[in-house]
Design a protein around this motif. Structure first.
Motif, PDB file in Angstrom:
ATOM      1  N   SER A 114     -21.155  -0.744 -32.257  1.00  0.00           N
ATOM      2  CA  SER A 114     -20.586   0.142 -31.150  1.00  0.00           C
ATOM      3  C   SER A 114     -21.395   1.398 -31.485  1.00  0.00           C
ATOM      4  O   SER A 114     -21.682   2.018 -32.648  1.00  0.00           O
ATOM      5  N   ASN A 115     -21.784   2.100 -30.213  1.00  0.00           N
ATOM      6  CA  ASN A 115     -22.299   3.389 -30.352  1.00  0.00           C
ATOM      7  C   ASN A 115     -21.413   4.443 -30.133  1.00  0.00           C
ATOM      8  O   ASN A 115     -21.757   5.681 -29.940  1.00  0.00           O
ATOM      9  N   ARG A 116     -20.278   4.261 -30.037  1.00  0.00           N
ATOM     10  CA  ARG A 116     -19.096   5.292 -29.889  1.00  0.00           C
ATOM     11  C   ARG A 116     -18.661   5.233 -31.547  1.00  0.00           C
ATOM     12  O   ARG A 116     -17.820   6.496 -31.547  1.00  0.00           O
ATOM     13  N   ARG A 117     -19.013   4.871 -32.324  1.00  0.00           N
ATOM     14  CA  ARG A 117     -18.584   5.166 -33.755  1.00  0.00           C
ATOM     15  C   ARG A 117     -18.540   6.440 -34.198  1.00  0.00           C
ATOM     16  O   ARG A 117     -17.753   6.957 -34.880  1.00  0.00           O
ATOM     17  N   GLY A 118     -20.047   7.055 -34.122  1.00  0.00           N
ATOM     18  CA  GLY A 118     -20.171   8.182 -34.525  1.00  0.00           C
ATOM     19  C   GLY A 118     -19.515   9.325 -33.700  1.00  0.00           C
ATOM     20  O   GLY A 118     -18.974  10.090 -34.274  1.00  0.00           O
ATOM     21  N   GLN A 419     -26.787   7.210 -38.494  1.00  0.00           N
ATOM     22  CA  GLN A 419     -25.953   7.467 -37.165  1.00  0.00           C
ATOM     23  C   GLN A 419     -26.752   6.371 -35.991  1.00  0.00           C
ATOM     24  O   GLN A 419     -27.839   6.085 -36.115  1.00  0.00           O
ATOM     25  N   PRO A 420     -25.868   5.762 -35.320  1.00  0.00           N
ATOM     26  CA  PRO A 420     -26.144   4.838 -34.152  1.00  0.00           C
ATOM     27  C   PRO A 420     -27.507   5.092 -33.423  1.00  0.00           C
ATOM     28  O   PRO A 420     -28.221   4.197 -33.111  1.00  0.00           O
ATOM     29  N   LEU A 421     -27.705   6.286 -32.951  1.00  0.00           N
ATOM     30  CA  LEU A 421     -28.946   6.762 -32.112  1.00  0.00           C
ATOM     31  C   LEU A 421     -29.967   7.309 -32.844  1.00  0.00           C
ATOM     32  O   LEU A 421     -30.804   7.918 -32.188  1.00  0.00           O
ATOM     33  N   ASN A 422     -29.746   7.398 -34.225  1.00  0.00           N
ATOM     34  CA  ASN A 422     -30.790   8.146 -34.919  1.00  0.00           C
ATOM     35  C   ASN A 422     -31.972   6.957 -35.211  1.00  0.00           C
ATOM     36  O   ASN A 422     -32.281   6.419 -36.238  1.00  0.00           O
ATOM     37  N   TYR A 423     -32.799   7.141 -34.227  1.00  0.00           N
ATOM     38  CA  TYR A 423     -34.182   6.202 -34.232  1.00  0.00           C
ATOM     39  C   TYR A 423     -35.082   6.477 -34.858  1.00  0.00           C
ATOM     40  O   TYR A 423     -35.890   5.794 -35.265  1.00  0.00           O
ATOM     41  N   ALA A 424     -35.104   7.774 -35.251  1.00  0.00           N
ATOM     42  CA  ALA A 424     -36.252   8.326 -36.128  1.00  0.00           C
ATOM     43  C   ALA A 424     -36.074   7.930 -37.574  1.00  0.00           C
ATOM     44  O   ALA A 424     -36.655   8.033 -38.325  1.00  0.00           O
TER      45      ALA A 424
END
Length: 500
Positions: A114-118, A419-424
């Motif tokens: 889930s990308n809503r978790r954070g 976090q889910p969108l922390n691609y770096a």
């Protein structure tokens, strides 16, 4: 604080006698059609017809009612009570009630991937007070919560359908929006039909919507001009001026609340160790100093953008003025590379196949060459590039973010540890503490002070090199009325009507 919002009033009009189809051209094919898992901007465009949210935002980004009609904060800001709209059903006929909201919030928080978790991390528990009242109990005050519930975290899916479909739900989603899912053919079309029992059905004037992904902006526009499409999003900036003289079409523009940037793999995977940008902060600084943002905006966007160096534009009230936009400085960039012992760093820049992303990559390649960089470009279909980002299978990545009404939505999931969108793969304990603090404050002035501290830390490390904030550029059939221009760039289908 209590704020009960009156039910949304929209001018009603009789449905047109003849069946009508709204045909929309998209710049990419969306990722999975599951609000919990989705992360693409184009997915949000499609969801606006498929999945209503608890709240929405208007042209000024003010919170407006949708599936919820009102809210009340507790005195300690640790409880948010929502009143739900009566008589709402999902596309499978199931009722939308407090139990369904509880299911959805918990699903957003616990569904694997889930990308809503954070976005909903501070929501500890959810209580059903009565069939139309639900209470969200927080582990700490969370000021961005209403804004989160005005996006995918607030989208409601049918509990019955979600439980039955399991991890296949995104292939045949069941929501509570004005249109229900019919079919999807990857890279070709998505077809939705009007849901007769929609709570606001008098505002819906189409019987069907067909979304067609057409990555090439020129082809997308040609289809609009020929009458094959009624609306296209993300018009090529180079086409906007000449479209002004076409009486059969209308255009619209508004500066986005998101950004265009380049994400750098700092610690997401082993590729960071092989990547000169990931290994040394001096190389990243040299990379940024080799870029002329205004030149990029002019060449890539035909000046249909505002240059910036943060997650919000310089004119935004949340912009951290303590870290202004740096000017291009080739001598300093070369000196930094010499100091790092890497005078000619080489890396691969992954860029989606969309025309603007490819232009950006080429301009970056040319500009940075003057400082000594050797940038190789790898083109990838948009969904593929997101998968690469997830796996850390990149060194640097051209990636845009469509933005959120509250700056937390542009920050937390990208720069918070794991976090889910922390691609770096960026992770800093003090930054994490500051991000958490910004979520607990309700006073805008105090929050801004915290964001300034975040900016001082994050922009020094450069997990994302922010470049500019695009104008959302739309073109559509001049007979299409009711188009609302909202900074989030989404097409609202309520009120849209195509004149005969």
């Amino acid at each position: 604080m209590t704020r009960w919002i009156p039910a949304l009033l929209l001018a009603s009009a009789p449905l047109l006698a003849a069946a009508q189809t709204l045909r929309v051209g998209l710049a990419e094919d969306p990722d999975v059609l599951d609000p919990s898992l989705s992360r693409s901007f184009v997915g949000r465009v499609v969801f606006s017809a498929l999945c209503d949210k608890l709240f929405d935002v208007d042209e000024k980004l003010a919170i407006q009612p949708q599936l919820a009609t009102g809210y009340e904060w507790s005195a300690d800001s640790r409880t948010l009570t929502l009143k739900l709209r009566p008589g709402v059903t999902f596309h499978d006929g199931e009722k939308l009630d407090a139990a369904a909201v509880k299911f959805n919030i918990e699903r957003h928080k616990t569904l694997p991937g889930s990308n809503r978790r954070g976005e909903l991390a501070p929501v500890a528990t959810v209580d059903v007070v009565d069939p139309l009242t639900v209470k969200l109990n927080l582990s700490a005050p969370f000021s961005p919560l209403l804004a989160q519930l005005a996006d995918r975290a607030g989208m409601m899916v049918s509990p019955k359908a979600a439980q039955a479909a399991g991890d296949k739900f995104g292939t045949k989603p069941v929501c509570a929006g004005p249109f229900r899912f019919v079919e999807r053919v990857a890279q070709d079309r998505m077809v939705f039909e009007r849901y007769p029992q929609y709570w606001n059905k008098d505002a819906i004037h189409f019987d069907k919507i067909v979304y067609t992904p057409i990555p090439d902006a020129t082809v997308r526009l040609a289809n609009l001009k020929s009458g094959q499409l009624d609306f296209i999003e993300r018009v090529a900036s180079s086409d906007m001026e000449k479209l002004q003289s076409d009486k059969k079409l209308k255009t619209s523009r508004i500066t986005e609340i998101g950004y265009q940037g380049i994400t750098i793999n700092l610690a997401k995977s082993d590729k960071a160790k092989q990547n000169p940008l990931g290994r040394d902060a001096r190389v990243r600084e040299a990379f940024e100093l080799s870029l002329d943002r205004q030149g990029i905006a002019q060449v890539v966007m035909d000046n249909e953008a505002t240059v910036g160096n943060q997650w919000v534009a310089p004119g935004n009230a949340w912009y951290a003025k303590n870290v202004p936009v740096p000017k291009r400085d080739i001598p300093r960039a070369k000196a930094l590379l010499k100091e790092a012992g890497i005078p000619n760093p080489s890396f691969t820049l992954v860029a989606p196949t969309t025309s603007d992303a490819q232009r950006l990559a080429l301009v970056v390649q040319a500009m940075t060459r003057e400082a000594g960089f050797d940038v190789k470009i790898q083109a990838a279909e948009f969904a593929t590039s997101l998968n690469m980002a997830d796996k850390g299978d990149f060194e640097a990545l051209v990636l845009a973010w469509s933005g959120r009404a509250d700056p937390d939505g542009n920050l937390f999931s990208f720069h918070g540890c794991k976090q889910p969108l922390n691609y770096a793969g960026y992770c800093d304990a003090e930054t994490d503490a500051l991000l958490t603090r910004s979520r607990e404050l309700r006073d805008p002035a105090e929050r801004k002070k915290v964001f300034e501290q975040v900016a001082a830390r994050v922009l020094k490390e450069r997990p994302i090199v922010y470049l500019y904030h695009r104008n959302w550029l739309w073109a559509y059939n001049a007979k299409l009325g009711g188009v609302r221009n909202v900074p989030d760039g989404l097409l609202r289908v309520s009120g849209l009507k195509l004149a005969p």
